[in-house]
Write a protein that holds these residues in place. Structure first.
Motif, PDB file in Angstrom:
ATOM      1  N   UNK A 229      -0.135   0.068   2.536  1.00 12.69           N
ATOM      2  CA  UNK A 229      -0.915   0.140   1.297  1.00 12.69           C
ATOM      3  C   UNK A 229      -0.201   0.947   0.216  1.00 12.69           C
ATOM      4  N   UNK A 230      -0.930   1.250  -0.859  1.00 10.85           N
ATOM      5  CA  UNK A 230      -0.363   1.887  -2.038  1.00 10.85           C
ATOM      6  C   UNK A 230      -0.026   3.365  -1.832  1.00 10.85           C
ATOM      7  N   UNK A 231      -0.485   3.963  -0.734  1.00  7.10           N
ATOM      8  CA  UNK A 231      -0.262   5.393  -0.531  1.00  7.10           C
ATOM      9  C   UNK A 231       1.152   5.718  -0.082  1.00  7.10           C
ATOM     10  N   UNK A 232       1.906   4.719   0.346  1.00 11.97           N
ATOM     11  CA  UNK A 232       3.272   4.962   0.831  1.00 11.97           C
ATOM     12  C   UNK A 232       4.120   5.514  -0.306  1.00 11.97           C
ATOM     13  N   UNK A 233       4.910   6.547  -0.009  1.00  6.72           N
ATOM     14  CA  UNK A 233       5.682   7.224  -1.042  1.00  6.72           C
ATOM     15  C   UNK A 233       6.821   8.002  -0.396  1.00  6.72           C
ATOM     16  N   UNK A 234       7.761   8.460  -1.228  1.00  5.53           N
ATOM     17  CA  UNK A 234       8.922   9.215  -0.750  1.00  5.53           C
ATOM     18  C   UNK A 234       8.820  10.654  -1.241  1.00  5.53           C
TER      19      UNK A 234
END
Length: 883
Positions: A229-234
């Motif tokens: 979903x949209x919560x994936x981040x670095x």
């Protein structure tokens, strides 16, 4: 000199156009947008540069959970990428591969499956690989190898002193959990130290660690959130102590996240490439429009910038990409770019035909069906067409197609006939010579049932400086066919080149036959006979380009050597050793010629026997001829590549047996299941339910019999949860892979459980391998279950009802729809992986779960897609009969 200046000018134009694009705000569907950089669904990328070649190792996505096959993308310029197969790993899951080069010059691969990491070794960056520790199943890092670290996503790092470290971990968000790190022993077979990097240091650590070192600072970068979903981040943390920490969480996190309009959605699981003083972050993000499951990810790249005080700036992620890192390997302009197109169909505004000619890997032309579909390009004037590149939706599966050209759009000539193609790749390269204004590509089949012939890009060129590294020719005994191969209408004995990139066949001149020698299929070419190709070899193959030719040949060692080199040759010391071993016994020998474009090496049985200048010709192109010579020859599995294979690759090539590829299955639209209570008298108790139409047979009881009752003006099978029936027939072979289907049923169910299965078409447990249709309240899969990690096939508001309900499910190879009482209530895109079904289960799942308790009047299953009108008609006509 003028030609050289023109080529230089073309190259400068390509570079300048790319630079101009980078400076603008680019929409996701803009022509020539540079992101994604790969045409297809791939995730978890590790980018490396070995020598003058860039490699991207990645999870094969879009198939139900990263299930392979093993592959790597290669490029000389970072824009023109070619997929190449790898031999290992051979496991079910192939997740997050990483490759590093060791001090010994060998290459080491790390890949994972839940929840363990494996390691392999090879002489080359693309294999052949073998497990470094033993057999294929030997694990390098087992789960919880470090306490409170769930093993996944192994990633290597080599420090300035040459020490090698491995990082791994997933779901590190729990209390006292985090990422694992270990210092490898010098032989890379174990660890001299290991520990946890706790999530108190690397806040919200979820998975995908990647380490770099710059100016004395260790940058531990990782992904947070959920990859679906949209919560994936670095995010990142730093250390000045060492590669194992301790680390300090950066204040400006996250550095890469979903953007405002969600066209960059769920970016993460990245790697970092250093090119001189510049750094680039290569990561995956979700496709556009976002697929339901979040498992159709694509690879993008943006620049990574460091501040003077050692912080990483927030990534200015966009759709432009970074462009060329080296001069373009294909400076010829794409004359199809932005030209007018028309198509047999397209799947809505998100998949328009013009997306096939916009040179953008984010956009896709998708026709409506998995049947015969075409797209036609008007180049607006005539061109001398020499190359056509086609980038199909799934690069790891083969497509069958034909390309035609025309001057006027009325009279058409075949440019390339790949209607029997069995070779997967991207780009699919078609060679020819045509003066034409119009180009039409018709998709005629595919490797997997129900695979729609969608296309990322079609590129058309008037020339080629260097063709993508691909297999051009493969001639095997199994490719024999008797057919008309030319315009004479005469039937020839032919060997089709269906496993090579060059379209066409070899025609037999003389009494050439298929035989078997020592358990190997072979082609016997008698003296003074020959096989001649109906296609011509590309000019680039003869003009200082690398190549490899390999084949098996039967005979004595002296006979074979006489065919490939002079017996008195003194060019190779190893030739003398072969002479000493020479025997009069005939056997199979493996011959290979490999060239870097300047020097050619000849091997027999992996021994170098000759070294000389590479073959060249001044001709534009020529037919390929395989001669029997004065004494005849017995050969098998001739392969020709337009790139230089390393010796280990040639050895692996020799081990491959001649196997006929799987043939695509033609589909006849038919009803497969048709049961109806109207066939029986009320009050009867049944242990057998007949299949009225379609597949011959019926359903026999494995448990309690079922009674037929009249319920609310309908005859019905009365299920009480104790029944289970199994079919005496199996579904046809065509009902597999991503097969379209439809199910319709009249159901009355006053009390709804979480899951109630009415019919289970496939007794499988794997990801996306099941079709279980029911009437349950489970919001994820209460109506249709495919064993998906994330499914959206339920209806949360579904309640019990004392009235008859008409339920219909349709699937066309892309979109699955749920209808209740003739009205569409839900739809989602999905890709299935259906195995062949040996039987069908009625009343519960094949695993004897989710029993159905309710009334069933009728049920039908089709191997094709009913349209909305069909469903409405069935609902209204059946309802009218009762009302």
């Amino acid at each position: 000199m003028r030609i050289k200046h023109l080529l230089l000018l073309t190259l400068l134009v390509c570079l300048n156009v790319q630079a101009k694009t980078k400076g603008q705000q680019t929409a996701w569907n803009s022509p020539q947008a540079g992101n994604p950089i790969i045409p297809g669904y791939f995730a978890d990328p590790t980018v490396r540069k070995f020598g003058d070649t860039y490699y991207i190792y990645a999870t094969t996505d879009g198939n139900g959970g990263g299930l392979g096959p093993s592959q790597v993308w290669v490029s000389k310029d970072f824009v023109n990428w070619t997929i190449m197969p790898m031999n290992w790993p051979t496991t079910y899951h192939i997740w997050a591969p990483d490759v590093m080069k060791g001090k010994d010059g060998k290459f080491y691969i790390y890949y994972c499956e839940p929840c363990k990491v494996y390691t392999g070794v090879s002489e080359t960056p693309r294999g052949p690989w073998k497990n470094y520790l033993g057999n294929d199943t030997t694990v390098f890092v087992p789960d919880r190898f470090v306490k409170n670290v769930i093993t996944l996503d192994g990633q290597s790092f080599v420090d300035d002193d040459g020490s090698t470290y491995l990082y791994w971990g997933t779901w590190g968000i729990y209390k006292d959990f985090g990422c694992g790190v270990g210092k490898l022993t010098p032989d890379l077979k174990g660890f001299s130290d290991k520990r946890i990097i706790p999530n108190t240091q690397v806040t919200d650590f979820f998975e995908a660690p990647f380490m770099i070192k710059k100016d004395g600072i260790y940058y531990f970068t990782y992904s947070s959130g959920h990859c679906e979903d949209h919560t994936y981040r670095v995010q990142y943390a730093t250390s000045k102590t060492g590669p194992m920490g301790p680390f300090v969480y950066a204040k400006n996190n996250p550095i890469l996240a979903t953007n405002a309009d969600s066209t960059i959605h769920g970016p993460g699981h990245h790697s970092i490439l250093q090119e001189g003083d510049n750094y680039y972050i290569v990561y995956h993000r979700h496709n556009i429009p976002c697929s339901t499951r979040g498992m159709h990810r694509q690879i993008a790249v943006d620049k990574l910038i460091f501040t003077k005080d050692g912080q990483i700036e927030k990534v200015a992620a966009g759709h432009s990409g970074i462009g060329y890192l080296q001069p373009s390997t294909n400076p010829f302009p794409n004359v199809a770019l932005g030209k007018k197109v028309k198509a047999s169909s397209y799947y809505g505004e998100s998949f328009k035909p013009e997306y096939a000619v916009d040179d953008n890997n984010a956009t896709l032309w998708r026709p409506r069906t998995s049947g015969k579909e075409w797209i036609e390009i008007d180049l607006e004037r005539e061109y001398d067409i020499r190359r056509i590149w086609t980038q199909f939706e799934y690069p790891t599966s083969y497509y069958q197609y034909m390309i035609e050209t025309s001057v006027d759009g009325k009279q058409w000539s075949i440019f390339s006939d790949k209607r029997n193609n069995k070779l997967a790749g991207s780009p699919m390269t078609d060679f020819g010579e045509a003066r034409a204004r119009y180009v039409r590509l018709t998709v005629t089949g595919s490797e997997k049932t129900g695979m729609i012939g969608a296309i990322w890009n079609i590129k058309i060129f008037e020339g080629s400086k260097m063709d993508p590294p691909q297999k051009l020719v493969q001639v095997t005994p199994s490719s024999f066919v008797k057919k008309v191969c030319d315009k004479t209408n005469k039937e020839y004995n032919c060997w089709e080149n269906n496993n090579g990139m060059l379209a066409g066949s070899f025609i037999a001149n003389g009494n050439i036959s298929m035989i078997e020698k020592e358990s190997r299929g072979a082609i016997h070419i008698p003296a003074n006979a020959w096989l001649e190709s109906m296609f011509t070899m590309p000019q680039s193959f003869y003009t200082s380009q690398p190549y490899t030719v390999s084949y098996h040949v039967y005979g004595t060692m002296k006979e074979v050597l006489n065919k490939i080199v002079s017996w008195d040759s003194k060019q190779s010391k190893s030739l003398a050793s072969l002479k000493n071993k020479e025997t009069k016994a005939s056997a199979w020998h493996y011959v290979s010629l490999t060239s870097d474009g300047k020097k050619e090496s000849v091997y027999m049985d992996n021994v170098l026997v000759s070294l000389g200048k590479a073959a060249k010709t001044s001709k534009k192109c020529q037919k390929l001829v395989i001669e029997g010579g004065e004494n005849g020859v017995i050969i098998s599995d001739l392969r020709i590549y337009n790139w230089q294979l390393a010796v280990p690759e040639i050895m692996f090539d020799a081990s491959l047996q001649d196997e006929a590829p799987v043939k695509p299955v033609s589909i006849n639209k038919e009803m497969l299941v048709d049961i109806n209570a109207d066939n029986y008298m009320p009050g009867v108790s049944l242990r057998q339910i007949e299949n009225r139409q379609g597949t011959k047979g019926g359903f026999r009881s494995l448990a309690s019999p079922i009674s037929v009752e009249r319920k609310n003006n309908r005859l019905a099978f009365a299920f009480n949860g104790a029944q289970e029936f199994q079919s005496s027939f199996q579904l046809p072979e065509s009902f597999s892979d991503n097969s379209p289907y439809s199910i319709t049923a009249w159901v009355l169910n006053p009390e709804v459980e979480v899951n109630e299965c009415i019919i289970d078409l496939i007794p499988a447990q794997g990801e996306l391998e099941k079709i279980a249709f029911g009437w349950g309240a489970e919001p994820r899969n209460g109506v249709i279950c495919h064993n998906g990690w994330f499914e959206d096939s339920g209806i949360p508001e579904l309640k019990g009802s004392g009235e008859w309900k008409h339920i219909a499910i349709t699937y066309d190879g892309y979109m699955e729809k749920i209808f209740i009482d003739g009205k569409l209530v839900k739809q989602k895109d999905i890709v299935l992986r259906l195995p062949r079904s040996p039987y069908v289960t009625l009343g519960r799942t094949a695993e004897h779960e989710w029993p159905f308790a309710g009334w069933l009047h009728s049920l039908k299953v089709y191997n094709y897609t009913l349209n909305e009108t069909d469903i409405t008609t069935e609902f209204t006509s059946d309802k009218r009969k009762v009302d």
